[in-house]
Design a protein around this motif. Structure first.
Motif, PDB file in Angstrom:
ATOM      1  N   LEU A 139       5.284   1.978   5.498  1.00 32.35           N
ATOM      2  CA  LEU A 139       5.789   0.648   5.140  1.00 32.35           C
ATOM      3  C   LEU A 139       4.636  -0.343   4.966  1.00 32.35           C
ATOM      4  N   LEU A 140       3.671  -0.274   5.854  1.00 29.14           N
ATOM      5  CA  LEU A 140       2.516  -1.175   5.745  1.00 29.14           C
ATOM      6  C   LEU A 140       1.715  -0.883   4.476  1.00 29.14           C
ATOM      7  N   ILE A 141       1.542   0.385   4.180  1.00 30.48           N
ATOM      8  CA  ILE A 141       0.792   0.764   2.980  1.00 30.48           C
ATOM      9  C   ILE A 141       1.539   0.341   1.723  1.00 30.48           C
ATOM     10  N   ALA A 142       2.847   0.553   1.689  1.00 30.58           N
ATOM     11  CA  ALA A 142       3.652   0.139   0.537  1.00 30.58           C
ATOM     12  C   ALA A 142       3.560  -1.368   0.342  1.00 30.58           C
ATOM     13  N   ARG A 147       1.203  -6.087  -2.503  1.00 32.58           N
ATOM     14  CA  ARG A 147       0.422  -7.329  -2.438  1.00 32.58           C
ATOM     15  C   ARG A 147      -0.944  -7.200  -3.103  1.00 32.58           C
ATOM     16  N   GLY A 148      -1.268  -6.019  -3.588  1.00 35.89           N
ATOM     17  CA  GLY A 148      -2.545  -5.815  -4.257  1.00 35.89           C
ATOM     18  C   GLY A 148      -3.713  -5.597  -3.314  1.00 35.89           C
ATOM     19  N   GLU A 149      -3.452  -5.380  -2.049  1.00 42.07           N
ATOM     20  CA  GLU A 149      -4.522  -5.119  -1.083  1.00 42.07           C
ATOM     21  C   GLU A 149      -5.000  -3.675  -1.138  1.00 42.07           C
ATOM     22  N   MET A 150      -4.170  -2.814  -1.681  1.00 41.17           N
ATOM     23  CA  MET A 150      -4.493  -1.390  -1.778  1.00 41.17           C
ATOM     24  C   MET A 150      -4.187  -0.925  -3.190  1.00 41.17           C
ATOM     25  N   ALA A 151      -4.863   0.120  -3.602  1.00 39.76           N
ATOM     26  CA  ALA A 151      -4.690   0.638  -4.962  1.00 39.76           C
ATOM     27  C   ALA A 151      -3.232   1.037  -5.208  1.00 39.76           C
TER      28      ALA A 151
END
Length: 190
Positions: A139-142, A147-151
Motif C-alpha cells: 500500500l505504501l509503495i502504491a 504521488r510520483g515518489e517511486m517509479a
C-alpha cells in the motif's frame, strides 16, 4: 532477566512466559529451549507453566502472537507519523530494525520456526505476519508510485520481497558475526 512474582494474574504470567522464551532464544538455539528451561528461568515449576499453556506449541503460538502484535503496531505507529510514502517506508524499515535490536531472540525464533518441515500453528502465524506486513508495504509503495515518489513501473511485490529480504540479510549477517548491534549500525546505509 525479567523480575517475577510468585503470585501474578494469568495474563501477566503468560506475558512473562513469552518474554522469557524470547530472552532464552537470544542466548541459545530456540529449538533447544525446553519447558523445563523456561520454568527454571521464570522460577516456577513446569506444572505452573502448564497451568497457563497446554503445550510447548501453545507457548510458541503465544510468542508468535506477541511478535506479530508488537511488530505490526510499531510499524503502523512509525508509518503513521511519516509525511510521505517514501518516508513511511524508511520509518517502517527503521522501526523493524529497532524491534529486532531490542528483541534479538525474535529473528532466531522465526528462522527456527520456518525451518520446521511440518506446518505448525506458530509457522502459519509467522507466514501470516509476513503477509500482513507485505500488504502494508505494498500500500505504501502504491501510494508512493501514485504521488510520483517511486517509479511508476516499480513491481510492488518484488519491492516488498527486497525490503523484507534486506532486513533478513542484515539479521543473518549480525547472527553470523554474533553482534546484534551490527544490525542497527548497518541499517541506515542500507
Amino acid at each position: 532477566m525479567i523480575s517475577r512474582s510468585a503470585y501474578l494474574p494469568a495474563e501477566e504470567r503468560r506475558e512473562i512466559t513469552v518474554e522469557t522464551v524470547i530472552e532464552l532464544a537470544a542466548e541459545q538455539n530456540p529449538a533447544d529451549i525446553t519447558t523445563g528451561a523456561i520454568a527454571k528461568r521464570m522460577g516456577v515449576t513446569q506444572g505452573a507453566l502448564f497451568r497457563h499453556f497446554p503445550s510447548k506449541d501453545a507457548i510458541l503460538q503465544a510468542v508468535m502472537e506477541w511478535v506479530s502484535d508488537r511488530l505490526l503496531a510499531r510499524i503502523e505507529k512509525a508509518t503513521s507519523r511519516a509525511a510521505s510514502p517514501l518516508g513511511a517506508l524508511e520509518a517502517a524499515f527503521m522501526a523493524h530494525i529497532d524491534f529486532i535490536t531490542e528483541h534479538p531472540g525474535v529473528p532466531r525464533m522465526l528462522f527456527g520456526e520456518l525451518q520446521r518441515a511440518e506446518q505448525t500453528v506458530a509457522k502459519q502465524m509467522a507466514q501470516t505476519l509476513i503477509q500482513r506486513y507485505g500488504e502494508r508495504l505494498c500500500l505504501l509503495i502504491a501510494d508512493g508510485k501514485k504521488r510520483g515518489e517511486m517509479a511508476a513501473g516499480l513491481d510492488e511485490k518484488a519491492a516488498v520481497i527486497l525490503f523484507i529480504g534486506t532486513i533478513q540479510g542484515l539479521v543473518m549477517q549480525a547472527l553470523l558475526a554474533g553482534d546484534v548491534k551490527r544490525i542497527r549500525a548497518n541499517a541506515p546505509g542500507v
